[in-house]
Design a protein around this motif. Structure first.
Motif, mmCIF file in Angstrom:
data_model
loop_
_atom_site.group_PDB
_atom_site.id
_atom_site.type_symbol
_atom_site.label_atom_id
_atom_site.label_comp_id
_atom_site.label_asym_id
_atom_site.label_seq_id
_atom_site.Cartn_x
_atom_site.Cartn_y
_atom_site.Cartn_z
ATOM 1 N N ALA A 73 11.434 7.004 0.713
ATOM 2 C CA ALA A 73 10.515 6.057 0.081
ATOM 3 C C ALA A 73 9.801 5.235 1.148
ATOM 4 C CB ALA A 73 11.272 5.155 -0.878
ATOM 5 N N ASP A 74 10.549 4.802 2.166
ATOM 6 C CA ASP A 74 9.933 4.039 3.247
ATOM 7 C C ASP A 74 8.858 4.845 3.959
ATOM 8 O OD1 ASP A 74 11.522 1.851 2.671
ATOM 9 O OD2 ASP A 74 13.012 2.314 4.224
ATOM 10 N N LYS A 75 9.144 6.125 4.144
ATOM 11 C CA LYS A 75 8.175 7.020 4.785
ATOM 12 C C LYS A 75 6.912 7.129 3.926
ATOM 13 C CE LYS A 75 7.787 11.773 6.413
ATOM 14 N NZ LYS A 75 8.462 13.064 6.505
ATOM 15 N N LYS A 76 7.088 7.264 2.627
ATOM 16 C CA LYS A 76 5.946 7.361 1.714
ATOM 17 C C LYS A 76 5.152 6.059 1.679
ATOM 18 C CE LYS A 76 7.722 10.844 -1.467
ATOM 19 N NZ LYS A 76 6.597 11.758 -1.485
ATOM 20 N N LEU A 77 5.848 4.933 1.657
ATOM 21 C CA LEU A 77 5.183 3.633 1.636
ATOM 22 C C LEU A 77 4.376 3.412 2.920
ATOM 23 C CD1 LEU A 77 8.043 1.474 0.098
ATOM 24 C CD2 LEU A 77 5.918 2.187 -1.033
ATOM 25 N N LYS A 78 4.936 3.826 4.039
ATOM 26 C CA LYS A 78 4.226 3.710 5.314
ATOM 27 C C LYS A 78 2.967 4.568 5.292
ATOM 28 C CE LYS A 78 4.718 4.452 10.256
ATOM 29 N NZ LYS A 78 5.363 5.252 11.264
ATOM 30 N N TRP A 79 3.081 5.787 4.783
ATOM 31 C CA TRP A 79 1.929 6.677 4.711
ATOM 32 C C TRP A 79 0.838 6.080 3.824
ATOM 33 C CZ3 TRP A 79 -1.002 9.091 1.076
ATOM 34 C CH2 TRP A 79 -1.914 10.037 1.535
ATOM 35 N N LEU A 80 1.233 5.489 2.695
ATOM 36 C CA LEU A 80 0.249 4.869 1.798
ATOM 37 C C LEU A 80 -0.519 3.759 2.513
ATOM 38 C CD1 LEU A 80 2.218 4.628 -1.570
ATOM 39 C CD2 LEU A 80 0.178 6.000 -1.128
ATOM 40 N N ASP A 81 0.205 2.922 3.256
ATOM 41 C CA ASP A 81 -0.458 1.849 3.994
ATOM 42 C C ASP A 81 -1.415 2.402 5.048
ATOM 43 O OD1 ASP A 81 0.697 -0.307 2.623
ATOM 44 O OD2 ASP A 81 2.474 -0.292 3.918
ATOM 45 N N GLU A 82 -0.978 3.440 5.765
ATOM 46 C CA GLU A 82 -1.838 4.052 6.780
ATOM 47 C C GLU A 82 -3.076 4.685 6.145
ATOM 48 O OE1 GLU A 82 0.806 6.748 8.723
ATOM 49 O OE2 GLU A 82 1.818 5.149 9.851
ATOM 50 N N HIS A 83 -2.883 5.325 5.013
ATOM 51 C CA HIS A 83 -3.999 5.976 4.313
ATOM 52 C C HIS A 83 -5.015 4.929 3.846
ATOM 53 C CE1 HIS A 83 -6.031 9.107 2.099
ATOM 54 N NE2 HIS A 83 -5.981 8.374 1.005
ATOM 55 N N TYR A 84 -4.527 3.825 3.335
ATOM 56 C CA TYR A 84 -5.422 2.741 2.906
ATOM 57 C C TYR A 84 -6.241 2.235 4.089
ATOM 58 C CZ TYR A 84 -6.992 -1.916 1.713
ATOM 59 O OH TYR A 84 -7.765 -3.040 1.555
ATOM 60 N N GLN A 85 -5.592 2.060 5.243
ATOM 61 C CA GLN A 85 -6.312 1.585 6.430
ATOM 62 C C GLN A 85 -7.395 2.571 6.861
ATOM 63 O OE1 GLN A 85 -6.291 -1.414 7.780
ATOM 64 N NE2 GLN A 85 -4.816 -1.966 6.193
ATOM 65 N N LYS A 86 -7.106 3.870 6.786
ATOM 66 C CA LYS A 86 -8.106 4.889 7.134
ATOM 67 C C LYS A 86 -9.286 4.838 6.176
ATOM 68 C CE LYS A 86 -5.070 8.206 9.368
ATOM 69 N NZ LYS A 86 -4.490 9.550 9.304
ATOM 70 N N ILE A 87 -9.003 4.688 4.907
ATOM 71 C CA ILE A 87 -10.070 4.598 3.903
ATOM 72 C C ILE A 87 -10.955 3.396 4.218
ATOM 73 C CG2 ILE A 87 -10.531 4.041 1.473
ATOM 74 C CD1 ILE A 87 -8.048 5.768 0.805
ATOM 75 N N LYS A 88 -10.317 2.285 4.530
ATOM 76 C CA LYS A 88 -11.038 1.058 4.849
ATOM 77 C C LYS A 88 -11.892 1.238 6.109
ATOM 78 C CE LYS A 88 -9.962 -3.848 4.889
ATOM 79 N NZ LYS A 88 -8.877 -4.832 4.821
ATOM 80 N N GLU A 89 -11.319 1.869 7.130
ATOM 81 C CA GLU A 89 -12.042 2.110 8.390
ATOM 82 C C GLU A 89 -13.267 2.995 8.186
ATOM 83 O OE1 GLU A 89 -9.227 3.760 11.136
ATOM 84 O OE2 GLU A 89 -7.999 1.939 11.127
#
Length: 111
Positions: A73-89
């Motif tokens: 779950a922690d791995k998935k949550l980290k990926w979600l945060d990283e994906h959001y940052q990429k979308i924002k960038e």
């Protein structure tokens, strides 16, 4: 024999025609150059944040119910945060790349 030859020709025509159509579709799927306004970005950001929080809530429920281990779950949550940052960038414009994640340590698991 003529029937078989006709069938093979017809089948070849459809198969080759399909390949040509696929190539034309790929060419036509080039990304348009679009610039979003600050207001549009703000609206999309709000929607992405709502989506992010909902997905995190679902993952946390899976942990609570014992469906998903905490580490995964922690791995998935980290990926979600990283994906959001990429979308924002990228200015909230969808990225059109189709490559698999080769760096997953457990490729056979359904993440």
């Amino acid at each position: 024999m003529k029937r078989m030859t006709g069938f093979v020709l017809l089948l070849s025509f459809f198969l080759l025609g399909g390949f040509q159509a696929d190539a034309e579709v790929e060419k036509s799927e080039e990304r348009p150059k679009v610039e979003l306004t600050d207001q549009q970005k703000k609206e999309l950001d709000q929607l992405y944040l709502e989506l992010l929080e909902t997905k995190k809530s679902i993952i946390n429920k899976y942990v609570e119910y014992g469906v998903l281990p905490k580490e995964k779950a922690d791995k998935k949550l980290k990926w979600l945060d990283e994906h959001y940052q990429k979308i924002k960038e990228h200015g909230y414009i969808p990225m059109y790349h189709h490559k698999k994640h080769h760096d997953d340590e457990d490729n056979n698991d359904n993440d």
